[in-house]
Design a protein around this motif. Structure first.
Motif, PDB file in Angstrom:
ATOM      1  N   GLN A  37       0.206   3.473  -1.524  1.00 33.35           N
ATOM      2  CA  GLN A  37       1.812   2.948  -1.119  1.00 33.35           C
ATOM      3  C   GLN A  37       2.537   1.855  -2.159  1.00 33.35           C
ATOM      4  N   GLU A  38       1.590   0.983  -2.445  1.00 31.36           N
ATOM      5  CA  GLU A  38       2.153   0.028  -3.405  1.00 31.36           C
ATOM      6  C   GLU A  38       2.605   0.560  -5.006  1.00 31.36           C
ATOM      7  N   GLN A  39       1.803   1.402  -5.413  1.00 33.66           N
ATOM      8  CA  GLN A  39       1.903   2.080  -6.533  1.00 33.66           C
ATOM      9  C   GLN A  39       3.198   2.994  -6.572  1.00 33.66           C
ATOM     10  N   LEU A  61      -7.492   2.235   0.268  1.00 30.07           N
ATOM     11  CA  LEU A  61      -6.879   2.870  -0.551  1.00 30.07           C
ATOM     12  C   LEU A  61      -5.370   3.426  -0.724  1.00 30.07           C
ATOM     13  N   ALA A  62      -5.195   3.713   0.805  1.00 34.15           N
ATOM     14  CA  ALA A  62      -3.843   4.250   1.057  1.00 34.15           C
ATOM     15  C   ALA A  62      -2.906   3.061   0.952  1.00 34.15           C
ATOM     16  N   ALA A  63      -3.156   1.842   0.941  1.00 29.38           N
ATOM     17  CA  ALA A  63      -2.364   0.586   0.874  1.00 29.38           C
ATOM     18  C   ALA A  63      -1.883   0.485  -0.590  1.00 29.38           C
TER      19      ALA A  63
END
Length: 98
Positions: A92-94, A87-89
């Motif tokens: 971060q991508e968004q 979820l954190a990744a």
């Protein structure tokens, strides 16, 4: 662990030593909890130096259940951590998208 790789070699050694100490402390805490829990739940009298058969069976089953429970909790925690990292990744991508 990427941040550990970015540390200076002496800092990495200190970090790894601290991790080893924490793991040892955690293992000892688990062992002490297991002993206390199983002793309190299974040993009811002090008639002799040796445990009787029912106490031995109880301690063996208690220990096995405690170890299985600890492993199960560890697996669930690892699964939860993997989901949280995913979820954190994604977040971060968004945030990086224009």
């Amino acid at each position: 662990m990427e941040s550990v790789q970015n540390m200076q070699p002496h800092q990495q050694q200190l970090f790894m030593k601290e991790m080893e100490n924490l793991q040892l402390k955690d293992s000892l805490t688990m062992y002490n909890t297991l002993v206390a829990r199983c002793f309190d739940g299974c040993i009811s009298s002090f008639r002799s130096k040796a445990l009787d058969k029912s106490e031995i069976t109880c301690v063996e089953h208690c220990g096995a259940r405690y170890i299985k429970m600890t492993q199960r909790v560890g697996l669930r925690f690892a699964e939860h951590q993997a989901v949280q990292q995913g979820l954190a990744a994604q977040q971060q991508e968004q945030q990086q998208k224009p």
